[in-house]
Design an enzyme around this catalytic site. Structure first.
Site: not given
Ligand code: 2HA
Ligand code: ZN
Length: 271
Positions: A139, A141, A169, A210
């Site tokens: 994950h 950002h 691509e 997010h």
């Molecule tokens: O770890 O990115 O979504 C911090 C984050 C929470």
């Molecule tokens: Zn996050």
């Protein structure tokens, strides 16, 4: 026992977190990674019979019972992982009943796993059902992907098709498309369940305003997916206020899939 700081998995976590930080994908304590490790690999570096601590899980993790994972720590900065892996990373094993996990190494100084652990574990469960070779959830950002969630409709198909049109691509890397979730409170079981529902179908799930969750068989595959989505989003943000003279047509996208032996998400192309 070998030195765990020299293990391929700790080294790879150091390498990828430093790289993601430098790419601007993980400001401050943003982002988290979890990677399922093979027991034989872990046993070369630590004795699983000597756990440091037990932490409860807030949902049923029994499908992951006995699994080992290396995970980033909550509140920790990707920027710092390389110089202090033991404080910023940890190795967990999920208990036989799936109700808790044991810390086998790391999170020194009282650290804990990422706040997004429920989402990570729920995503691992779903991806392992879809693909037994699945191992990584990541994950972060990335700015253009976030920016796109402010100015583009959040429908999975429409979002996917715009990304596919931005770089040749894209459809090759994610023929199944991406999914998008509306804004939700992060770090909860609710967002975990919603993400896991989407990640069944697409290895990339975008959280509006997010970030992005991506799954893969290894770090390269999960990160490669994120980079590809982010590159496409960057192109979209660069050109969205300019009249387009052309794009990649659905026919051309279908031709690409045919040439590469890929099946695009059913119902997404109009050919
Ligand atoms: O770890 O990115 O979504 C911090 C984050 C929470
Ligand atoms: Zn996050």
């Amino acid at each position: 026992m070998n030195n765990i700081l020299e293990s391929p998995f700790v080294r790879e976590m150091c390498h990828i977190t430093a790289n993601m930080y430098r790419m601007g994908f993980d400001e401050r304590n943003g982002g988290n990674i979890s990677w399922i490790l093979e027991e034989e690999a872990v046993r070369q570096y630590l004795d699983p019979a000597e756990p440091l601590r037990t932490l409860p899980l807030s949902f049923d993790g029994s499908e992951l019972a006995g699994r080992y994972l290396i995970v980033t720590g909550t509140g920790r900065y990707f920027r710092n992982v390389e110089r202090d892996p033991q404080a910023n990373l940890g190795i967990l094993r999920i208990s036989p009943d799936g109700a808790s996990c044991q810390v086998l190494w790391g999170f020194s100084g009282g650290g804990r796993p990422t706040s997004e652990l429920p989402t990570h574990l729920m995503n691992h469960i779903q991806r392992l059902r879809a693909d037994p070779l699945h191992r990584v959830v990541m994950h972060c950002h990335p700015a253009n992907t976030l920016a796109m969630t402010y100015v583009h409709q959040l429908d999975d198909r429409a979002f996917t098709k715009t990304l596919w049109q931005m770089c040749t691509e894209c459809i090759v890397v994610f023929p199944e498309g991406v999914s998008v979730l509306p804004w939700m409170v992060c770090g909860t079981n609710e967002i975990g369940r919603a993400t896991a529902e989407k990640i069944k179908e697409t290895r990339a799930v975008i959280w509006a305003a997010h970030g992005i969750f991506a799954a893969g068989r290894d770090i390269d595959e999960a990160f490669g997916l994120i980079e590809t989505v982010e590159k496409a989003a960057e192109i979209y943000i660069k050109i969205r206020n300019t009249p387009w003279m052309q794009t990649i047509t659905d026919r051309q996208l279908a031709d690409l899939c045919q040439t590469f032996g890929l099946t695009p998400r059913e119902g997404y192309l109009e050919v």
